[in-house]
Design a protein around this motif. Sequence first.
Motif, PDB file in Angstrom:
ATOM      1  N   LYS A  96       4.450 -30.775 -52.924  1.00 58.59           N
ATOM      2  CA  LYS A  96       5.493 -29.977 -53.564  1.00 58.59           C
ATOM      3  C   LYS A  96       5.557 -28.558 -53.008  1.00 58.59           C
ATOM      4  O   LYS A  96       6.623 -27.967 -52.882  1.00 58.59           O
ATOM      5  CB  LYS A  96       5.254 -29.937 -55.085  1.00 58.59           C
ATOM      6  N   HIS A  97       4.391 -28.016 -52.684  1.00 57.78           N
ATOM      7  CA  HIS A  97       4.327 -26.643 -52.172  1.00 57.78           C
ATOM      8  C   HIS A  97       3.817 -26.628 -50.727  1.00 57.78           C
ATOM      9  O   HIS A  97       3.070 -25.733 -50.333  1.00 57.78           O
ATOM     10  CB  HIS A  97       3.408 -25.800 -53.059  1.00 57.78           C
ATOM     11  N   PHE A  98       4.258 -27.628 -49.975  1.00 64.45           N
ATOM     12  CA  PHE A  98       3.785 -27.793 -48.594  1.00 64.45           C
ATOM     13  C   PHE A  98       4.015 -26.546 -47.749  1.00 64.45           C
ATOM     14  O   PHE A  98       3.104 -26.059 -47.067  1.00 64.45           O
ATOM     15  CB  PHE A  98       4.490 -28.995 -47.954  1.00 64.45           C
ATOM     16  N   TYR A  99       5.225 -26.009 -47.791  1.00 60.20           N
ATOM     17  CA  TYR A  99       5.567 -24.885 -46.918  1.00 60.20           C
ATOM     18  C   TYR A  99       4.771 -23.626 -47.275  1.00 60.20           C
ATOM     19  O   TYR A  99       4.319 -22.891 -46.387  1.00 60.20           O
ATOM     20  CB  TYR A  99       7.070 -24.607 -46.975  1.00 60.20           C
ATOM     21  N   TRP A 100       4.563 -23.399 -48.572  1.00 59.83           N
ATOM     22  CA  TRP A 100       3.818 -22.228 -48.982  1.00 59.83           C
ATOM     23  C   TRP A 100       2.337 -22.354 -48.625  1.00 59.83           C
ATOM     24  O   TRP A 100       1.736 -21.413 -48.095  1.00 59.83           O
ATOM     25  CB  TRP A 100       3.961 -22.011 -50.489  1.00 59.83           C
ATOM     26  N   ILE A 101       1.762 -23.504 -48.929  1.00 58.30           N
ATOM     27  CA  ILE A 101       0.325 -23.700 -48.694  1.00 58.30           C
ATOM     28  C   ILE A 101       0.014 -23.734 -47.197  1.00 58.30           C
ATOM     29  O   ILE A 101      -0.870 -23.018 -46.710  1.00 58.30           O
ATOM     30  CB  ILE A 101      -0.163 -24.981 -49.382  1.00 58.30           C
ATOM     31  N   THR A 102       0.759 -24.575 -46.475  1.00 58.83           N
ATOM     32  CA  THR A 102       0.506 -24.706 -45.044  1.00 58.83           C
ATOM     33  C   THR A 102       0.876 -23.428 -44.296  1.00 58.83           C
ATOM     34  O   THR A 102       0.127 -22.950 -43.439  1.00 58.83           O
ATOM     35  CB  THR A 102       1.284 -25.898 -44.459  1.00 58.83           C
ATOM     36  N   GLY A 103       2.042 -22.880 -44.636  1.00 61.67           N
ATOM     37  CA  GLY A 103       2.473 -21.648 -43.980  1.00 61.67           C
ATOM     38  C   GLY A 103       1.510 -20.497 -44.238  1.00 61.67           C
ATOM     39  O   GLY A 103       1.171 -19.736 -43.322  1.00 61.67           O
ATOM     40  N   GLY A 104       1.051 -20.371 -45.475  1.00 63.11           N
ATOM     41  CA  GLY A 104       0.097 -19.314 -45.813  1.00 63.11           C
ATOM     42  C   GLY A 104      -1.212 -19.460 -45.066  1.00 63.11           C
ATOM     43  O   GLY A 104      -1.794 -18.471 -44.590  1.00 63.11           O
ATOM     44  N   THR A 105      -1.681 -20.695 -44.958  1.00 60.92           N
ATOM     45  CA  THR A 105      -2.933 -20.940 -44.235  1.00 60.92           C
ATOM     46  C   THR A 105      -2.783 -20.613 -42.759  1.00 60.92           C
ATOM     47  O   THR A 105      -3.674 -19.999 -42.153  1.00 60.92           O
ATOM     48  CB  THR A 105      -3.368 -22.410 -44.400  1.00 60.92           C
ATOM     49  N   LEU A 106      -1.661 -21.003 -42.165  1.00 58.82           N
ATOM     50  CA  LEU A 106      -1.415 -20.703 -40.751  1.00 58.82           C
ATOM     51  C   LEU A 106      -1.373 -19.197 -40.506  1.00 58.82           C
ATOM     52  O   LEU A 106      -1.907 -18.706 -39.498  1.00 58.82           O
ATOM     53  CB  LEU A 106      -0.107 -21.352 -40.292  1.00 58.82           C
ATOM     54  N   ILE A 107      -0.763 -18.473 -41.428  1.00 57.49           N
ATOM     55  CA  ILE A 107      -0.703 -17.013 -41.288  1.00 57.49           C
ATOM     56  C   ILE A 107      -2.109 -16.415 -41.339  1.00 57.49           C
ATOM     57  O   ILE A 107      -2.460 -15.525 -40.542  1.00 57.49           O
ATOM     58  CB  ILE A 107       0.187 -16.398 -42.390  1.00 57.49           C
ATOM     59  N   LEU A 108      -2.941 -16.914 -42.259  1.00 64.66           N
ATOM     60  CA  LEU A 108      -4.314 -16.411 -42.364  1.00 64.66           C
ATOM     61  C   LEU A 108      -5.118 -16.726 -41.108  1.00 64.66           C
ATOM     62  O   LEU A 108      -5.946 -15.913 -40.667  1.00 64.66           O
ATOM     63  CB  LEU A 108      -4.995 -17.022 -43.594  1.00 64.66           C
ATOM     64  N   VAL A 109      -4.882 -17.895 -40.524  1.00 69.13           N
ATOM     65  CA  VAL A 109      -5.575 -18.264 -39.289  1.00 69.13           C
ATOM     66  C   VAL A 109      -5.202 -17.293 -38.168  1.00 69.13           C
ATOM     67  O   VAL A 109      -6.071 -16.828 -37.410  1.00 69.13           O
ATOM     68  CB  VAL A 109      -5.227 -19.713 -38.880  1.00 69.13           C
ATOM     69  N   GLU A 121     -14.017 -14.924 -29.453  1.00 67.75           N
ATOM     70  CA  GLU A 121     -15.090 -15.088 -30.421  1.00 67.75           C
ATOM     71  C   GLU A 121     -14.922 -16.403 -31.173  1.00 67.75           C
ATOM     72  O   GLU A 121     -13.841 -16.978 -31.226  1.00 67.75           O
ATOM     73  CB  GLU A 121     -15.101 -13.919 -31.422  1.00 67.75           C
ATOM     74  N   PHE A 122     -16.006 -16.858 -31.757  1.00 66.26           N
ATOM     75  CA  PHE A 122     -15.994 -18.102 -32.526  1.00 66.26           C
ATOM     76  C   PHE A 122     -15.255 -17.879 -33.840  1.00 66.26           C
ATOM     77  O   PHE A 122     -15.652 -17.028 -34.635  1.00 66.26           O
ATOM     78  CB  PHE A 122     -17.435 -18.538 -32.782  1.00 66.26           C
ATOM     79  N   ASN A 123     -14.181 -18.614 -34.090  1.00 62.57           N
ATOM     80  CA  ASN A 123     -13.346 -18.386 -35.279  1.00 62.57           C
ATOM     81  C   ASN A 123     -13.836 -19.196 -36.478  1.00 62.57           C
ATOM     82  O   ASN A 123     -13.121 -20.017 -37.049  1.00 62.57           O
ATOM     83  CB  ASN A 123     -11.876 -18.696 -34.977  1.00 62.57           C
ATOM     84  N   SER A 124     -15.067 -18.942 -36.876  1.00 62.45           N
ATOM     85  CA  SER A 124     -15.692 -19.712 -37.952  1.00 62.45           C
ATOM     86  C   SER A 124     -14.973 -19.540 -39.288  1.00 62.45           C
ATOM     87  O   SER A 124     -14.897 -20.480 -40.082  1.00 62.45           O
ATOM     88  CB  SER A 124     -17.164 -19.314 -38.103  1.00 62.45           C
ATOM     89  N   TYR A 125     -14.418 -18.350 -39.562  1.00 62.99           N
ATOM     90  CA  TYR A 125     -13.731 -18.127 -40.843  1.00 62.99           C
ATOM     91  C   TYR A 125     -12.473 -18.987 -40.945  1.00 62.99           C
ATOM     92  O   TYR A 125     -12.246 -19.664 -41.949  1.00 62.99           O
ATOM     93  CB  TYR A 125     -13.356 -16.643 -40.991  1.00 62.99           C
ATOM     94  N   ALA A 126     -11.647 -18.930 -39.904  1.00 66.90           N
ATOM     95  CA  ALA A 126     -10.402 -19.702 -39.906  1.00 66.90           C
ATOM     96  C   ALA A 126     -10.684 -21.195 -39.900  1.00 66.90           C
ATOM     97  O   ALA A 126     -10.021 -21.975 -40.593  1.00 66.90           O
ATOM     98  CB  ALA A 126      -9.551 -19.320 -38.695  1.00 66.90           C
ATOM     99  N   LYS A 127     -11.667 -21.600 -39.114  1.00 67.22           N
ATOM    100  CA  LYS A 127     -12.016 -23.027 -39.030  1.00 67.22           C
ATOM    101  C   LYS A 127     -12.480 -23.544 -40.385  1.00 67.22           C
ATOM    102  O   LYS A 127     -12.086 -24.638 -40.811  1.00 67.22           O
ATOM    103  CB  LYS A 127     -13.112 -23.210 -37.984  1.00 67.22           C
TER     104      LYS A 127
END
Length: 232
Positions: A96-109, A121-127
């Motif tokens: 239902k909230h695919f765009y918000w959840i996925t989009g928000g996660t991609l932005i944080l990455v 550097e190793f992106n352990s936080y994003a991973k």
Amino acid sequence: MWDIIWNELFDSTTLPVICLLGSCILAGCYWKRLPDPMQVLAIFLFFNLFIEIAARIASHVWRQNLPLLHIYTLGECLLLSIFYRHILDDESVFRKHFYWITGGTLILVVLNTVFLQKPTEFNSYAKTLVQILVILNALDYSFRFSEQTLSDTLLNRMLRWVNAAILVYYCGSLFVFMSSQFDIKTGGALRILWHINTVLNLIFHIIVFYALWKIAFHQQKSFSSSEPVSSS
């Protein structure tokens, strides 16, 4: 040159890649037989194979392949989220909230790469963040198919296998990546964790290959794109 190739072939981490290659060949040859969710999964496998090959080449040519891990994390988040959007029912919060959840996660990455852990550097936080998102999607699917009566089709059975493989691999891999900073600080004392991750990755790709094989060589008529994978 040949020494490098032989070393790669006899490296234990090559086993999952060989299985991944088999899945990509299978998916490519029988693409039209795959239903929509499996086609999305196949695209993820193609992307995974490209990154694996590019990373090995980069490690020998430039002695640096971590930027590819940042790219892989983005693709992994997007493609596996789309995969679960196909198989989760309409009541799932992740659908239902695919765009918000996925989009928000991609932005944080992306923000992590820009401001916290640079491409070299190793992106352990994003991973770790992406792995948690994938695990939550997989758990949501697991609870939903256990609470609902799904049609006993080959596709639904294979999706359950794939979902189980994702849960096993990503839960184990999450622990490895969360411990990665300790491994760096201890000079590789926790190297055993990476070997465990390789084994889990191999199990994941074997199960995915099995699921693709069963669907590709199913004797009945090929699946229609409208075949339901869950019931509301």
